[in-house]
Scaffold this motif. Structure first.
Motif, PDB file in Angstrom:
ATOM      1  N   THR A 135       1.033  -1.465   0.000  1.00  0.00           N
ATOM      2  CA  THR A 135       0.134   0.246  -0.390  1.00  0.00           C
ATOM      3  C   THR A 135       1.093   0.962  -0.057  1.00  0.00           C
ATOM      4  O   THR A 135       2.067   0.939   0.185  1.00  0.00           O
ATOM      5  N   ARG A 136       0.487   2.372  -0.441  1.00  0.00           N
ATOM      6  CA  ARG A 136       0.764   3.184  -0.021  1.00  0.00           C
ATOM      7  C   ARG A 136       1.666   3.894   1.091  1.00  0.00           C
ATOM      8  O   ARG A 136       2.146   4.497   0.930  1.00  0.00           O
ATOM      9  N   HIS A 137       1.308   3.070   2.445  1.00  0.00           N
ATOM     10  CA  HIS A 137       1.649   3.481   3.664  1.00  0.00           C
ATOM     11  C   HIS A 137       2.010   2.254   4.074  1.00  0.00           C
ATOM     12  O   HIS A 137       2.892   2.214   5.144  1.00  0.00           O
ATOM     13  N   SER A 138       2.567   1.586   3.202  1.00  0.00           N
ATOM     14  CA  SER A 138       3.810  -0.104   3.302  1.00  0.00           C
ATOM     15  C   SER A 138       5.043   0.340   4.136  1.00  0.00           C
ATOM     16  O   SER A 138       5.852   1.269   3.909  1.00  0.00           O
ATOM     17  N   ASP A 139       5.561  -0.612   4.742  1.00  0.00           N
ATOM     18  CA  ASP A 139       7.097  -0.033   5.390  1.00  0.00           C
ATOM     19  C   ASP A 139       7.661  -0.530   4.035  1.00  0.00           C
ATOM     20  O   ASP A 139       8.058  -1.823   3.543  1.00  0.00           O
ATOM     21  N   PRO A 140       8.972   0.263   3.702  1.00  0.00           N
ATOM     22  CA  PRO A 140       9.907  -0.111   1.994  1.00  0.00           C
ATOM     23  C   PRO A 140      10.824  -1.261   2.459  1.00  0.00           C
ATOM     24  O   PRO A 140      11.137  -1.962   2.310  1.00  0.00           O
ATOM     25  N   ARG A 141      11.060  -1.194   3.950  1.00  0.00           N
ATOM     26  CA  ARG A 141      12.114  -2.570   4.409  1.00  0.00           C
ATOM     27  C   ARG A 141      10.983  -3.936   4.588  1.00  0.00           C
ATOM     28  O   ARG A 141      11.729  -4.821   4.579  1.00  0.00           O
ATOM     29  N   GLU A 142       9.786  -3.543   4.591  1.00  0.00           N
ATOM     30  CA  GLU A 142       8.833  -4.964   4.370  1.00  0.00           C
ATOM     31  C   GLU A 142       8.438  -5.198   3.100  1.00  0.00           C
ATOM     32  O   GLU A 142       8.431  -7.127   3.392  1.00  0.00           O
ATOM     33  N   VAL A 143       8.308  -4.240   2.167  1.00  0.00           N
ATOM     34  CA  VAL A 143       7.697  -4.444   0.782  1.00  0.00           C
ATOM     35  C   VAL A 143       8.745  -4.961  -0.307  1.00  0.00           C
ATOM     36  O   VAL A 143       9.010  -5.199  -1.223  1.00  0.00           O
ATOM     37  N   GLY A 144       9.988  -3.505   0.230  1.00  0.00           N
ATOM     38  CA  GLY A 144      10.653  -3.650  -0.975  1.00  0.00           C
ATOM     39  C   GLY A 144      10.639  -1.820  -1.935  1.00  0.00           C
ATOM     40  O   GLY A 144       9.056  -1.638  -1.624  1.00  0.00           O
ATOM     41  N   ASP A 145      11.766  -1.241  -1.486  1.00  0.00           N
ATOM     42  CA  ASP A 145      11.854   0.249  -1.899  1.00  0.00           C
ATOM     43  C   ASP A 145      11.031  -0.019  -3.659  1.00  0.00           C
ATOM     44  O   ASP A 145      10.210   0.855  -3.985  1.00  0.00           O
ATOM     45  N   GLU A 146      10.855  -0.747  -4.348  1.00  0.00           N
ATOM     46  CA  GLU A 146      10.581  -0.053  -5.368  1.00  0.00           C
ATOM     47  C   GLU A 146       8.826  -0.735  -5.649  1.00  0.00           C
ATOM     48  O   GLU A 146       8.821  -0.101  -6.342  1.00  0.00           O
ATOM     49  N   PRO A 147       8.125  -1.402  -5.183  1.00  0.00           N
ATOM     50  CA  PRO A 147       6.530  -1.644  -5.136  1.00  0.00           C
ATOM     51  C   PRO A 147       6.511  -1.149  -4.364  1.00  0.00           C
ATOM     52  O   PRO A 147       5.324  -0.475  -4.837  1.00  0.00           O
ATOM     53  N   LEU A 148       6.751  -0.404  -3.459  1.00  0.00           N
ATOM     54  CA  LEU A 148       6.430   0.461  -2.811  1.00  0.00           C
ATOM     55  C   LEU A 148       6.519   2.120  -3.627  1.00  0.00           C
ATOM     56  O   LEU A 148       5.501   2.822  -3.739  1.00  0.00           O
ATOM     57  N   LEU A 149       7.343   2.139  -4.691  1.00  0.00           N
ATOM     58  CA  LEU A 149       7.480   3.291  -5.345  1.00  0.00           C
ATOM     59  C   LEU A 149       6.436   3.313  -6.326  1.00  0.00           C
ATOM     60  O   LEU A 149       5.042   4.163  -6.623  1.00  0.00           O
ATOM     61  N   ILE A 150       6.237   2.008  -6.567  1.00  0.00           N
ATOM     62  CA  ILE A 150       5.061   1.654  -7.690  1.00  0.00           C
ATOM     63  C   ILE A 150       3.844   2.041  -8.052  1.00  0.00           C
ATOM     64  O   ILE A 150       2.774   2.508  -7.991  1.00  0.00           O
ATOM     65  N   ALA A 151       3.217   1.411  -6.582  1.00  0.00           N
ATOM     66  CA  ALA A 151       2.225   1.482  -5.988  1.00  0.00           C
ATOM     67  C   ALA A 151       1.632   3.166  -5.561  1.00  0.00           C
ATOM     68  O   ALA A 151       0.542   3.311  -5.661  1.00  0.00           O
ATOM     69  N   GLN A 152       2.682   3.675  -4.991  1.00  0.00           N
ATOM     70  CA  GLN A 152       2.981   4.810  -4.906  1.00  0.00           C
ATOM     71  C   GLN A 152       2.573   5.930  -6.466  1.00  0.00           C
ATOM     72  O   GLN A 152       1.390   7.008  -5.503  1.00  0.00           O
TER      73      GLN A 152
END
Length: 370
Positions: A119-136
Motif C-alpha cells: 500500500t502507499r503506507h507500507s514500510d519499504p523495509r518489509e515490501v521493498g523500495d521499488e514496489p512501494l514506489l510503484i504503488a504510490q
C-alpha cells in the motif's frame, strides 16, 4: 536529454566498487578474460535450465489474464521500475486494470513465502523500495512474494477486476509464463557481450524479444531479436518532493550547498543529472543498491542525520525517489527528486493492441522463449 555519466575524476564522489565492475564489463580486458571459464559454467547451467522448461520437465504457472514481464538482460539497474510505472499508467489511461507483481528485492520479509500487498503506507523495509514506489505512483494493486506466481495469485484473489499482470523484473524467471516480454537496456548497452561474471549479460544475446526499450544507442544486434523497439529518455523532474508532500522547484535550490545520496545501481548517473540541472554537489554519497538508509550508524558516518532546523548554510540533502521513504525515517529533511521517463506513445499503443488481441482470442499457453 540525459546527462553524460561522470568519470572517476569527479571531485565530490568516490567511485563505488560497483562502477569499477561495470566498467570492466564494457571491455574484453584481462579481468573479463580471466572470468571466462566461470562465465561458460554460468551459461551452461542457464541453457540447461531453459531446456528443462522447454521439455516440460520444469513447469511454468500461467495466469488467467495476460502477463507482461518488464525486465533486463544485464546485471544491475536498467531502469525497469520507471518503465513499469510508465506502462501501468499508460494502460490505466486506456481502460486496463493492471496489477504489478514483484519479488521485492532487498526486503526484510523475504524469508517468508507469504505474498504481501503493498500500500502507499507500507514500510519499504518489509515490501521493498521499488514496489512501494510503484504503488504510490500508480495506485495499482502491487503484491510481492518470493515466488512471483504466489504474488500473482494473491493479487487476482484480492482484486477480481484485474485484467493484466505486469511483472516488475523476471525475464529469467521462467516459472512464471508470460505473453509479452519487454527488455530494458541502459546506456551500458550489452557491454562486452559476455555472460556473468565475465560480462554483464544474464542470458545469451541476441535472443527473441517482443519489445526492447533502450537509453542511448540501440543494443548491438537488436535487429536479430525480432523486437519492436523504442528509445527511452530518462530525466529528472524539475522539482523535489519533501516528506510532507510539498513540491520544491529545483530552480529554488540553485546556489545552495548540495549533499546528494543514492542507493541505486548507477548512483553516478543520478549525481550527473543533478549537476546538469544546475545543482553541483558539495558532497555526494554513492551507496550499494537497496542499501538500508534507515541505519542510524550508516547515516551518522555520512553526516545525514537531521541536526536541527535548517539554515541557508545547511546542505540540502537530495536523494532519489526510490530511496526517500527509507531515508525520511532518519533524515526527514531530505528531498526526493523523481526520475521521469519519456517513451514514444507508440510503445503503449503497441502493448495495448497486443493485449487486446490476447483477450479477444482464446488464452492459450505461449511457448517459452530461449
Amino acid at each position: 536529454m540525459t546527462a553524460p555519466l561522470p568519470n572517476a575524476s569527479q571531485p565530490s564522489t568516490s567511485r563505488p566498487r560497483s562502477a569499477r565492475i561495470t566498467d570492466a564489463w564494457q571491455h574484453k580486458g584481462l579481468l573479463a578474460r580471466a572470468l571466462l571459464p566461470l562465465a561458460w559454467i554460468y551459461a551452461g547451467l542457464g541453457s540447461l535450465r531453459r531446456s528443462l522448461y522447454r521439455a516440460g520437465v520444469l513447469q511454468s504457472w500461467r495466469a488467467p489474464v495476460p502477463t507482461v514481464v518488464v525486465g533486463n538482460l544485464i546485471a544491475g539497474g536498467a531502469g525497469k521500475t520507471p518503465v513499469t510505472i510508465h506502462l501501468v499508467q499508460a494502460l490505466q489511461a486506456r481502460g486496463w486494470r493492471p496489477a504489478v507483481i514483484s519479488r521485492g528485492y532487498g526486503r526484510a520479509t523475504s524469508g517468508s513465502s507469504a505474498a504481501l500487498e503493498v500500500t502507499r503506507h507500507s514500510d519499504p523495509r518489509e515490501v521493498g523500495d521499488e514496489p512501494l514506489l510503484i504503488a504510490q505512483r500508480t495506485n495499482a494493486p502491487v503484491f510481492v512474494a518470493n515466488k512471483r506466481a504466489n504474488a500473482a495469485q494473491a493479487a487476482l484473489s484480492a482484486h477480481k477486476d484485474i485484467d493484466v499482470l505486469i511483472c516488475d523484473d523476471g525475464l529469467q524467471h521462467l516459472a512464471l509464463a508470460r505473453d509479452l516480454e519487454i527488455a530494458v537496456f541502459n546506456r551500458q548497452n550489452v557491454g562486452n557481450g559476455w555472460q556473468l561474471p565475465a560480462g554483464p549479460l544474464r542470458e545469451p544475446w541476441p535472443r527473441p524479444l517482443d519489445i526492447a526499450l533502450y537509453a542511448g544507442e540501440p543494443p548491438v544486434k537488436l535487429a536479430r531479436c525480432g523486437a519492436a523497439a523504442w528509445p527511452v529518455d530518462r530525466q529528472l523532474a524539475d522539482f523535489a518532493i519533501a516528506k510532507d508532500g510539498r513540491r520544491i522547484p529545483l530552480s529554488s535550490l540553485r546556489g545552495r550547498r548540495i549533499h546528494a545520496v543514492a542507493a541505486i545501481a548507477y548512483p553516478l548517473e543520478f549525481f550527473a543529472m543533478l549537476e546538469a540541472a544546475g545543482l553541483p554537489q558539495a558532497r555526494s554519497s554513492a551507496l550499494p543498491d537497496h542499501a538500508d538508509l534507515a541505519d542510524p550508524q550508516l547515516l551518522a558516518r555520512l553526516g545525514l542525520v537531521d541536526s536541527g532546523a535548517p539554515t541557508m548554510e545547511t546542505p540540502v540533502l537530495l536523494c532519489t525517489e526510490k530511496d526517500a521513504h527509507k531515508l525520511w525515517r532518519i533524515a526527514p529533511q531530505a528531498l526526493a527528486v523523481p526520475l521521469q521517463v519519456q517513451i514514444d506513445p507508440a510503445f503503449a499503443s503497441y502493448v495495448h493492441s497486443r493485449l487486446h488481441a490476447l483477450v479477444s482470442a482464446p488464452h492459450t499457453p505461449q511457448p517459452q522463449k530461449d
